[in-house]
Design an enzyme around this catalytic site. Structure first.
Site, short mmCIF file in Angstrom:
data_model
loop_
_atom_site.label_atom_id
_atom_site.label_comp_id
_atom_site.label_asym_id
_atom_site.label_seq_id
_atom_site.Cartn_x
_atom_site.Cartn_y
_atom_site.Cartn_z
N SER A 238 1.03 -1.25 -0.09
CA SER A 238 -0.05 0.13 -0.03
C SER A 238 0.81 1.26 0.07
O SER A 238 2.12 1.23 0.54
CB SER A 238 -0.90 0.19 1.32
OG SER A 238 -0.46 1.02 2.15
N LYS A 239 0.58 2.24 -0.76
CA LYS A 239 1.22 3.47 -0.69
C LYS A 239 1.42 4.29 0.55
O LYS A 239 2.22 4.93 0.67
CB LYS A 239 0.76 4.33 -2.14
CG LYS A 239 -0.56 4.80 -1.60
CD LYS A 239 -1.16 5.70 -3.02
CE LYS A 239 -2.31 6.26 -2.57
NZ LYS A 239 -2.90 6.89 -4.03
N ARG A 240 0.44 3.93 1.50
CA ARG A 240 0.56 4.54 2.59
C ARG A 240 1.90 3.94 3.70
O ARG A 240 2.40 4.45 4.50
CB ARG A 240 -0.56 4.52 3.47
CG ARG A 240 -1.66 5.76 3.17
CD ARG A 240 -3.10 5.73 3.56
NE ARG A 240 -3.85 4.66 2.95
CZ ARG A 240 -4.06 4.53 1.72
NH1 ARG A 240 -4.05 5.90 0.96
NH2 ARG A 240 -4.87 3.81 1.43
N ARG A 241 1.79 2.56 3.28
CA ARG A 241 2.58 1.87 4.20
C ARG A 241 4.00 1.40 3.65
O ARG A 241 5.14 1.48 4.57
CB ARG A 241 1.87 0.47 4.73
CG ARG A 241 2.58 -0.38 5.70
CD ARG A 241 1.61 -1.38 6.02
NE ARG A 241 1.02 -2.27 4.86
CZ ARG A 241 -0.13 -2.53 4.81
NH1 ARG A 241 -1.06 -2.41 5.68
NH2 ARG A 241 -0.60 -3.05 3.77
#
Ligand code: GLU
Length: 464
Positions: A238-241
């Site tokens: 995920s781009k957040r993680r």
């Protein structure tokens, strides 16, 4: 897959953020399929969600694809989905005229109130109400009540969906805009796509889109839904993680060829355990049918190792050229004549191009950038004594690596020390760190004057 030259595949990214490794893998799989069959790869930018996309992301996609080796020569396009709005609207109208779609004015809350379950799909309330167009009315596709939709997926056999379980999905919203399901299917149809190769997250869309193809008079494409990519905790990237942007990997010093090689291994592997495969070999050997369905682990360590291998395979001039952007961004002025001497030593030791900077900085900074831990570790007794003796031994030494090594070895022998121990304070005094390029070659390149100056300065620091 048949090798008929008529295959047309497409890569259809939405420009809603940084271009990520999952998208890049889909692009490469499609490219390999087109290239191996003499078919065509279409690049279609799905830019219809005006609130989320921007030209900047589109440029990022095109730039990243070019970096991976895909430019105008490898694909047809780019086409922009937003340019096909008339076709989408016409398809929606056709479906409506044929009775395959109907208007619906249900709010989500109404549906939930009726079904008692907010996760349940649409209940078909408006199917037979005969509503015409009007404010607040969406257009829904009437899915068949009976039968099954069988999707032919090259990786998954024939996933079969009960039509009764497929909800009457929205194809045009109340504001008239068409949904992804319709726009994507209409474009694939009108662009003559024969094989849809895309991420597994779209598998549940396939039966709906296949129904749309059929309703619009097309023969459904062959599908291939490639597996999700997961991190070391088996979580979907995920781009957040996770670090997912291709640009970030590029900025860290991954080579395009290494990245391309590694991305192809996310779900696919050649018949033996080779990991380094030139692109033309990939193209010849890649088989979409052999792609796994289990999640593909994005193993950064393996990517790093592959990158190191690719770096070592470069002709040294190419290695120097690849290092240039990193040297240009470094906080010191690089003397290219000196760098050219250091480059062959560094080439075997870096896994990422960005690692070049701390490895060669000692040669270009007025004084070493001392690493505190290295200093503490190396500059203990008898460091000052070793440095003083080394200075004496080096003052009139013939200035070549072998001689410098022999002389330092002798300094150590007089003190009952092995070369490693004797070397440590010299290395830190001159380069600032305990690890780096081969020491004596580095000293040879740095020159007598600067070497002696640095040893004396370190000694002064030690004894003050
Ligand atoms: N624009 C869609 C996406 O990026 C395309 C999906 C597809 O390949 O059909 O997820």
């Amino acid at each position: 897959m048949s090798t008929s030259s008529s295959i047309r595949v497409r890569f259809a990214p939405s420009p809603t953020g940084m271009f990520h490794v999952g998208g890049a893998r889909s692009a490469l799989f499609n490219w390999a399929m087109a290239a191996q069959s003499g078919g065509t790869l279409v690049l279609r930018i799905e830019d219809t969600d005006a609130s989320r996309n921007s030209p900047e992301w589109t440029e990022g996609i095109i730039r990243a694809l070019a970096w991976l080796g895909m430019d105008g020569g490898q694909y047809e396009g780019p086409y922009f989905q937003s340019a096909n709005a008339d076709k989408h609207a016409a398809a929606a109208a056709t479906l409506r005229e044929q009775g395959r779609a109907y208007y619906c004015d249900c709010a989500r809350e109404d549906v939930t109130a009726r079904t008692g379950d907010q996760h349940r799909g649409y209940d078909g309330h408006c199917r037979d109400r005969g509503l015409g167009p009007g404010p607040g009315r969406a257009l829904r596709f009437r899915t068949p009540d009976e039968g099954q939709t069988v999707v032919v997926d090259l990786l998954r056999g024939k996933p079969t969906f009960e039509n009764a379980a497929l909800e009457d999905f929205v194809i045009a919203r109340a504001d008239g805009s068409v949904t992804f399901l319709l726009a994507n299917a209409v474009d694939d149809m009108s662009q003559g796509i024969t094989h849809v190769v895309r991420g597994e997250e779209h598998l549940s869309n396939a039966p709906k889109q296949q129904l749309l193809w059929e309703a619009l008079g097309g023969a459904a494409p062959v599908w291939a839904h490639v597996p999700v990519i997961v991190n070391e905790k088996r979580q979907k990237l995920s781009k957040r993680r996770d670090k997912v942007a291709l640009e970030d990997y590029r900025a860290e010093g991954y080579l395009a060829e290494a990245m391309r090689n590694y991305l192809m291994l996310l779900g696919w592997a050649p018949s033996d355990d080779r990991e380094i495969l030139p692109w033309d070999v990939m193209v010849a050997e890649f088989r979409i049918e052999d792609v796994n369905t289990s999640p593909a682990f994005f193993d950064v360590k393996k990517l790093r190792a592959i990158n190191g291998d690719y770096i070592r395979m470069l002709p040294v001039e190419k290695f120097v050229a690849e290092c240039l952007p990193f040297l240009e961004a470094a906080p010191f002025e690089v003397d290219m004549a000196v760098f050219n001497e250091l480059a062959p030593l560094a080439q075997t030791r870096v896994a990422l191009l960005s690692e070049i900077v701390p490895m060669v900085d000692f040669a270009f900074l007025p004084e070493p950038d001392f690493d505190e831990q290295s200093w503490t570790k190396a500059m203990k007794e008898p460091a000052a004594d070793i440095l003083a003796a080394a200075e004496d031994a080096y003052r009139d030494a013939p200035w070549n690596a072998e001689e410098l090594k022999n002389r330092l070895e002798a300094v150590g022998a007089e003190r009952g020390l092995k070369l490693g121990k004797t070397q440590a304070p010299v290395r830190v005094a001159v380069t600032g760190r305990t690890v780096g390029l081969p020491l004596f070659e580095s000293l040879e390149i740095l020159g007598r004057e600067r070497t002696l100056e640095r040893m004396a300065a370190a000694r002064a620091k030690l004894t003050s």
